[in-house]
Design a protein around this motif. Structure first.
Motif: not given
Length: 258
Positions: A52-61, A66-71, A85-88, A234-238
């Motif tokens: 729920d946090t790792a996947f569904r929560g992503l669209k709420h942040h 933007l950070l992951y797109a920049a990476m 690049t596709c593996s990022v 970076l990878f856990y944000w709720v």
């Protein structure tokens, strides 16, 4: 254990047109014999928060997106490799799942050292607190606690609500929630509050059905058990949603009444 699980599953399938039949759910106070079932339900509910946090929560942040797109862009500029690049994005999702699980396990260990390690002592033998279980035909299918908030007079917190994943019907949650509201009304509390980091629409719909309203959202909430290391940030944000229901008290019961 397998026979018990199958028994619970069959019972949960006995439902009406709108899901779980609330009148078949019996909510009673916690007993020491309930501990294994309550622990299992709590752990299962906690681990369901990982995807729920790792996947569904992503669209709420969007800031994380933007950070992951920049990476991803930086990876392409630095390597000129479409494969890398596709593996990022895949690596990002794996990292989010890993750190979400790590935080959940840290939270679980913290809970076992406090109230979940001594449920009877924390809730049944402590003034202004209680723990209930929802029972269906002899099987425990849900749990919820209530405890007075120190420093906020007249307020009780709905705490530790969790429903067996095989019986995740709204009737169970409603029955548990109403028990806490009844407890608050009988003791003359002015309001009931709760907090959640769940992104599931069903969870928020349940609180709204019970009459709660969202009074605020804390972004970047520091979940108990999180280390606040750079990778976790970076990878856990709720987001932590705060709900409140103001009670209409029509009696003069005091907080010391049962």
């Amino acid at each position: 254990m397998e026979d018990n699980n199958n028994q619970v599953t069959r019972k949960c399938h006995q439902k009406g047109n709108n899901g779980f039949r609330t009148d078949r759910v019996f909510v009673r106070k916690f007993e020491s014999a309930d501990y294994p079932d309550v622990e299992r339900i709590f752990i299962d509910g906690l681990m369901e928060m990982v995807p729920d946090t790792a996947f569904r929560g992503l669209k709420h942040h969007p800031e994380s997106l933007l950070l992951y797109a920049a990476m991803t862009i930086v990876c392409f500029i630095a390597t000129k490799s479409f494969l890398l690049t596709c593996s990022v994005p895949l690596a990002v999702l794996c990292a989010r799942c890993y750190y979400s699980r790590r935080v959940a396990l840290g939270y679980l260990e913290r809970a076992k050292l406090t109230d979940m390690g001594d449920m009877e002592g924390h809730y049944m033998k402590t003034p202004d607190s209680c723990l209930w279980v929802a029972v269906l035909e002899g099987s425990v299918v849900g749990v919820v606690a209530a405890r007075a908030l120190w420093g906020e007079a007249g307020t009780v917190e709905l705490h530790r609500m969790s429903v067996d994943r095989r019986c995740r019907q709204r009737g169970v949650g409603v029955a548990l929630g109403r028990k806490v509201l009844q407890y608050a009304a009988d003791r003359g509390y002015l309001s009931v509050v709760l907090g959640t980091t769940a992104y599931s629409p069903a969870a928020h719909q349940l609180y709204q059905t019970l009459g709660f309203r969202c009074v605020g959202v804390t972004k970047g909430y520091a979940t108990p058990g999180v280390s606040r290391s750079v990778p976790e940030q970076l990878f856990y944000w709720v987001s932590h949603h705060h709900y409140r229901k103001d009670m209409t008290v029509h009696n003069t019961n005091t907080h010391s009444q049962q």
